[in-house]
Design a protein around this motif. Structure first.
Motif, PDB file in Angstrom:
ATOM      1  N   GLU A 291    -148.019 -50.364  37.524  1.00  7.56           N
ATOM      2  CA  GLU A 291    -148.161 -49.101  37.358  1.00  7.56           C
ATOM      3  C   GLU A 291    -149.495 -49.220  37.893  1.00  7.56           C
ATOM      4  O   GLU A 291    -150.675 -48.605  38.096  1.00  7.56           O
ATOM      5  CB  GLU A 291    -147.501 -48.127  36.031  1.00  7.56           C
ATOM      6  CG  GLU A 291    -148.503 -46.650  36.299  1.00  7.56           C
ATOM      7  CD  GLU A 291    -147.739 -45.777  34.651  1.00  7.56           C
ATOM      8  OE1 GLU A 291    -148.312 -45.259  34.889  1.00  7.56           O
ATOM      9  OE2 GLU A 291    -147.048 -46.817  34.135  1.00  7.56           O
TER      10      GLU A 291
ATOM     11  N   LYS B 275    -150.427 -31.972  35.571  1.00  6.48           N
ATOM     12  CA  LYS B 275    -150.573 -32.503  36.263  1.00  6.48           C
ATOM     13  C   LYS B 275    -151.173 -33.736  35.766  1.00  6.48           C
ATOM     14  O   LYS B 275    -152.449 -33.027  36.181  1.00  6.48           O
ATOM     15  CB  LYS B 275    -150.242 -32.457  37.612  1.00  6.48           C
ATOM     16  CG  LYS B 275    -148.793 -31.450  38.240  1.00  6.48           C
ATOM     17  CD  LYS B 275    -149.305 -30.875  39.901  1.00  6.48           C
ATOM     18  CE  LYS B 275    -148.139 -30.037  40.409  1.00  6.48           C
ATOM     19  NZ  LYS B 275    -148.236 -29.602  42.642  1.00  6.48           N
TER      20      LYS B 275
ATOM     21  N   ASP C 121    -153.669 -36.583  43.282  1.00  7.28           N
ATOM     22  CA  ASP C 121    -152.837 -36.375  42.136  1.00  7.28           C
ATOM     23  C   ASP C 121    -151.402 -38.047  41.931  1.00  7.28           C
ATOM     24  O   ASP C 121    -151.512 -38.109  42.967  1.00  7.28           O
ATOM     25  CB  ASP C 121    -152.072 -35.588  42.798  1.00  7.28           C
ATOM     26  CG  ASP C 121    -150.149 -35.148  42.740  1.00  7.28           C
ATOM     27  OD1 ASP C 121    -150.079 -35.839  40.998  1.00  7.28           O
ATOM     28  OD2 ASP C 121    -150.071 -33.688  43.118  1.00  7.28           O
TER      29      ASP C 121
ATOM     30  N   ALA D 236    -148.913 -37.846  40.612  1.00  9.61           N
ATOM     31  CA  ALA D 236    -147.602 -37.603  40.851  1.00  9.61           C
ATOM     32  C   ALA D 236    -146.727 -38.786  41.975  1.00  9.61           C
ATOM     33  O   ALA D 236    -145.554 -39.337  41.494  1.00  9.61           O
ATOM     34  CB  ALA D 236    -146.741 -35.989  40.992  1.00  9.61           C
ATOM     35  N   ARG D 237    -147.635 -38.655  42.702  1.00  7.61           N
ATOM     36  CA  ARG D 237    -147.367 -39.770  44.386  1.00  7.61           C
ATOM     37  C   ARG D 237    -146.919 -41.550  43.729  1.00  7.61           C
ATOM     38  O   ARG D 237    -146.126 -41.985  43.829  1.00  7.61           O
ATOM     39  CB  ARG D 237    -148.081 -39.672  45.241  1.00  7.61           C
ATOM     40  CG  ARG D 237    -149.565 -40.791  45.635  1.00  7.61           C
ATOM     41  CD  ARG D 237    -149.713 -40.581  46.446  1.00  7.61           C
ATOM     42  NE  ARG D 237    -151.392 -40.488  47.106  1.00  7.61           N
ATOM     43  CZ  ARG D 237    -152.087 -39.772  46.656  1.00  7.61           C
ATOM     44  NH1 ARG D 237    -151.955 -38.658  46.635  1.00  7.61           N
ATOM     45  NH2 ARG D 237    -153.893 -40.493  46.808  1.00  7.61           N
TER      46      ARG D 237
ATOM     47  N   LEU E  62    -145.958 -41.938  40.654  1.00  6.49           N
ATOM     48  CA  LEU E  62    -145.376 -42.915  39.447  1.00  6.49           C
ATOM     49  C   LEU E  62    -143.653 -41.925  40.085  1.00  6.49           C
ATOM     50  O   LEU E  62    -142.896 -42.948  40.648  1.00  6.49           O
ATOM     51  CB  LEU E  62    -145.448 -40.647  38.603  1.00  6.49           C
ATOM     52  CG  LEU E  62    -146.085 -40.681  38.251  1.00  6.49           C
ATOM     53  CD1 LEU E  62    -146.523 -39.520  36.734  1.00  6.49           C
ATOM     54  CD2 LEU E  62    -146.013 -41.997  37.067  1.00  6.49           C
ATOM     55  N   ASN E  63    -143.644 -41.013  41.694  1.00  4.38           N
ATOM     56  CA  ASN E  63    -142.440 -41.290  42.405  1.00  4.38           C
ATOM     57  C   ASN E  63    -142.320 -42.397  43.141  1.00  4.38           C
ATOM     58  O   ASN E  63    -140.989 -43.097  43.386  1.00  4.38           O
ATOM     59  CB  ASN E  63    -143.093 -40.015  43.390  1.00  4.38           C
ATOM     60  CG  ASN E  63    -143.360 -38.430  42.881  1.00  4.38           C
ATOM     61  OD1 ASN E  63    -142.374 -38.699  41.977  1.00  4.38           O
ATOM     62  ND2 ASN E  63    -143.473 -37.126  43.761  1.00  4.38           N
ATOM     63  N   PHE E  64    -143.569 -42.958  43.818  1.00  2.00           N
ATOM     64  CA  PHE E  64    -142.909 -44.599  44.036  1.00  2.00           C
ATOM     65  C   PHE E  64    -142.810 -45.543  42.897  1.00  2.00           C
ATOM     66  O   PHE E  64    -141.961 -46.327  43.872  1.00  2.00           O
ATOM     67  CB  PHE E  64    -144.567 -45.097  44.810  1.00  2.00           C
ATOM     68  CG  PHE E  64    -144.452 -46.400  45.565  1.00  2.00           C
ATOM     69  CD1 PHE E  64    -144.248 -46.499  46.597  1.00  2.00           C
ATOM     70  CD2 PHE E  64    -144.699 -47.818  44.423  1.00  2.00           C
ATOM     71  CE1 PHE E  64    -143.826 -48.009  47.252  1.00  2.00           C
ATOM     72  CE2 PHE E  64    -145.012 -49.053  45.715  1.00  2.00           C
ATOM     73  CZ  PHE E  64    -144.888 -48.975  46.585  1.00  2.00           C
ATOM     74  N   LYS E  65    -143.058 -45.267  42.001  1.00  2.00           N
ATOM     75  CA  LYS E  65    -142.667 -46.321  41.166  1.00  2.00           C
ATOM     76  C   LYS E  65    -141.313 -45.956  40.644  1.00  2.00           C
ATOM     77  O   LYS E  65    -140.457 -46.919  40.571  1.00  2.00           O
ATOM     78  CB  LYS E  65    -142.948 -46.088  39.528  1.00  2.00           C
ATOM     79  CG  LYS E  65    -143.176 -46.849  38.434  1.00  2.00           C
ATOM     80  CD  LYS E  65    -144.381 -47.539  37.352  1.00  2.00           C
ATOM     81  CE  LYS E  65    -143.734 -45.240  36.897  1.00  2.00           C
ATOM     82  NZ  LYS E  65    -144.038 -45.414  35.339  1.00  2.00           N
ATOM     83  N   LYS E  66    -141.043 -45.013  40.714  1.00  2.00           N
ATOM     84  CA  LYS E  66    -139.638 -44.276  40.429  1.00  2.00           C
ATOM     85  C   LYS E  66    -138.478 -45.139  41.861  1.00  2.00           C
ATOM     86  O   LYS E  66    -137.027 -45.432  41.821  1.00  2.00           O
ATOM     87  CB  LYS E  66    -139.001 -43.132  40.296  1.00  2.00           C
ATOM     88  CG  LYS E  66    -137.778 -42.363  39.867  1.00  2.00           C
ATOM     89  CD  LYS E  66    -137.266 -40.549  39.805  1.00  2.00           C
ATOM     90  CE  LYS E  66    -138.609 -40.035  39.049  1.00  2.00           C
ATOM     91  NZ  LYS E  66    -138.525 -38.533  38.651  1.00  2.00           N
ATOM     92  N   ARG E  67    -138.802 -44.885  42.627  1.00  2.00           N
ATOM     93  CA  ARG E  67    -138.115 -44.809  43.873  1.00  2.00           C
ATOM     94  C   ARG E  67    -137.942 -46.554  43.826  1.00  2.00           C
ATOM     95  O   ARG E  67    -136.829 -47.625  44.533  1.00  2.00           O
ATOM     96  CB  ARG E  67    -138.644 -44.374  45.248  1.00  2.00           C
ATOM     97  CG  ARG E  67    -139.045 -43.007  45.703  1.00  2.00           C
ATOM     98  CD  ARG E  67    -138.651 -42.823  46.864  1.00  2.00           C
ATOM     99  NE  ARG E  67    -140.134 -43.041  47.862  1.00  2.00           N
ATOM    100  CZ  ARG E  67    -141.492 -42.721  47.828  1.00  2.00           C
ATOM    101  NH1 ARG E  67    -141.370 -41.395  47.218  1.00  2.00           N
ATOM    102  NH2 ARG E  67    -142.394 -43.180  47.811  1.00  2.00           N
TER     103      ARG E  67
END
Length: 454
Positions: A31, A128, A149, A151-152, A154-159
């Motif tokens: 991250e 956000k 933002d 969020a992308r 965090l979304n990438f990290k989640k994926r």
């Protein structure tokens, strides 16, 4: 818990440990590096915008051509807020409509960073998470603020994390398959080894372990097969030993008993009585020698501290062994040639080593026609003693048996002399071999280490 389960748990535990460590490092490093990379990208993009703006007429700031260019590239930057603020704090351009909360946040960031060339700040807009990048350049004529933002990220990290989970799951399945395969082969070999040990505990030594693997279990199985072969050979040797002892003791005892019964019955005249008594004494003496040899051989092979080792001269030990056989040599009219030129030092039990050489010399005198030759040769750190006779030599197939207990040659007596000699040489770490010499005669070779310390 079985070994199979232990192997499974070991594989799974190892994968789980690696996965946990990787996840911890991923959250601590991945991250941070993504955000650092976003900062670098935003800063480069802000510099580019600042260059475009400063090269335009300040009264008509127009970034539509600029945005159209990045739209054709499907740039992620157009997903962010791009705001241009004048040096006096007036928002001159925004690619998106700004609400009151966003304007207040922009003004606050501008006020805090208007004196620096560029800056970064973590914050939030409408709950956000966002990364605020402000760039004023060296001139500070205009300030470019980019609100990205997170969020992308965090979304990438989640994926990516889900991908890791899937990889870990597949790894566990693969590890389980490997564990099943490896453990099956391992357990199969151990079960065979267990069955062979069970058979050996019941004194059945015909069960060998058939393991073809080259790992530690295969090595253990090979060594176990050698062990039970040695035990079987030793067991057979003990059986033959007992049979031979029984035979050797039974014959003279039968004769002694027969003569004793005749003496008891008084059926012998005086001259025959004296002859019978002489034969009884002869058999008793022979039994005494045989029993002493058996006791001596047992002590040599089983008592740990039976030997007392010290540095001695090998030539002196052999010379004393020759003197011990002097009477036998004269009675057989055999000459011994021994003319050493050097002194060879060895670590030995002088008394026991003399006994071993005496037995070899006595055997050679017994079968010699006229002469026994003894030579000592030294090469580097080893010596070689050759004891030869000029007799007929060994019979075919006899060489492999002469050191066995109770094996008798054609003129042998107890069959223990050479066995005792070999046992003594073995305890000294010396080797002995026998062969026929050309054109005739027997030859014994004794090899060992020389003691170099003077």
């Amino acid at each position: 818990m079985s070994i199979r389960i232990k192997i499974y748990l070991s594989y799974m535990g190892l994968i789980l440990f690696i996965f946990v460590v990787f996840v911890v490092l991923f959250y601590a490093w991945f991250e941070k590096n993504l955000i650092d990379q976003m900062k670098e990208d935003n800063l480069r993009f802000a510099r580019l915008i600042e260059f475009v703006v400063t090269n335009q007429n300040r009264k008509t700031i127009d970034l539509k051509p600029f945005e159209s260019y990045f739209e054709s590239l499907e740039s992620k930057f157009l997903q962010d807020y791009i705001i241009i603020v004048s040096s006096d704090g007036v928002i001159e351009y925004s690619n998106k409509e700004l609400d009151v909360e966003t304007r207040l946040k922009i003004m606050k960031i501008f006020a805090e960073n208007k004196d620096v060339q560029y800056g970064f700040e973590m914050g939030s807009i409408k709950e956000k998470p966002c990364l605020f990048t402000i760039y004023g350049g060296k001139s500070k004529s205009v300030f470019v603020i980019i609100i990205a933002d997170l969020a992308r990220v965090l979304n990438f990290k989640k994926r990516f994390f889900l991908l890791i989970l899937q990889t870990a799951g597949l790894s566990c399945v693969f590890a389980a398959i490997v564990a099943i395969f490896v453990s099956s082969r391992m357990i199969r070999g151990l079960l065979r080894l267990k069955e062979a040990i069970k058979q050996a505990s019941q004194m059945k030594f015909n069960k060998k372990v058939e393991v073809t693997s080259n790992d530690e279990i295969g090595i253990i199985a090979t060594e176990f097969n050698r062990l039970i072969q040695k035990i079987d050979e030793y067991n057979q040797a003990q059986i033959r030993f007992l049979q031979n002892i029984s035979h050797e003791l039974k014959t003279p005892l039968t004769s002694v008993r027969g003569y004793a019964e005749m003496l008891k019955e008084g059926i012998l005249d005086k001259s025959k009585m004296e002859s019978a008594a002489g034969k009884i004494i002869w058999h008793v003496d022979r039994l005494k020698i045989l029993i002493n040899q058996i006791i001596d051989l047992t002590k040599i092979e089983s008592i740990e501290n039976y030997f007392c080792f010290e540095k001695s001269v090998l030539e002196e030990v052999i010379f004393e062994a020759i003197l011990e056989n002097e009477g036998y040599m004269l009675s057989k009219e055999v000459a011994i040639e021994f003319a050493p030129q050097t002194k060879t030092y060895v670590i030995c039990d002088k008394l026991r080593l003399k006994e071993a050489f005496s037995n070899i010399i006595s055997n050679c005198i017994k079968y010699a026609n006229n002469k026994v030759t003894i030579e000592i040769k030294s090469e580097k750190d080893e010596f070689e003693v050759r004891i030869e006779d000029d007799g007929e030599g060994f019979l075919q197939g006899e060489i492999d048996k002469i050191f066995e207990r109770f094996y008798k040659g054609k003129r042998g007596e107890s069959g223990l002399g050479l066995s005792i000699a070999k046992a003594i040489f073995d305890k000294h770490g010396f080797s002995i071999e026998a062969k026929n010499k050309i054109p005739k005669g027997a030859r014994f070779k004794i090899r060992g280490k020389i003691c170099k310390e003077q």
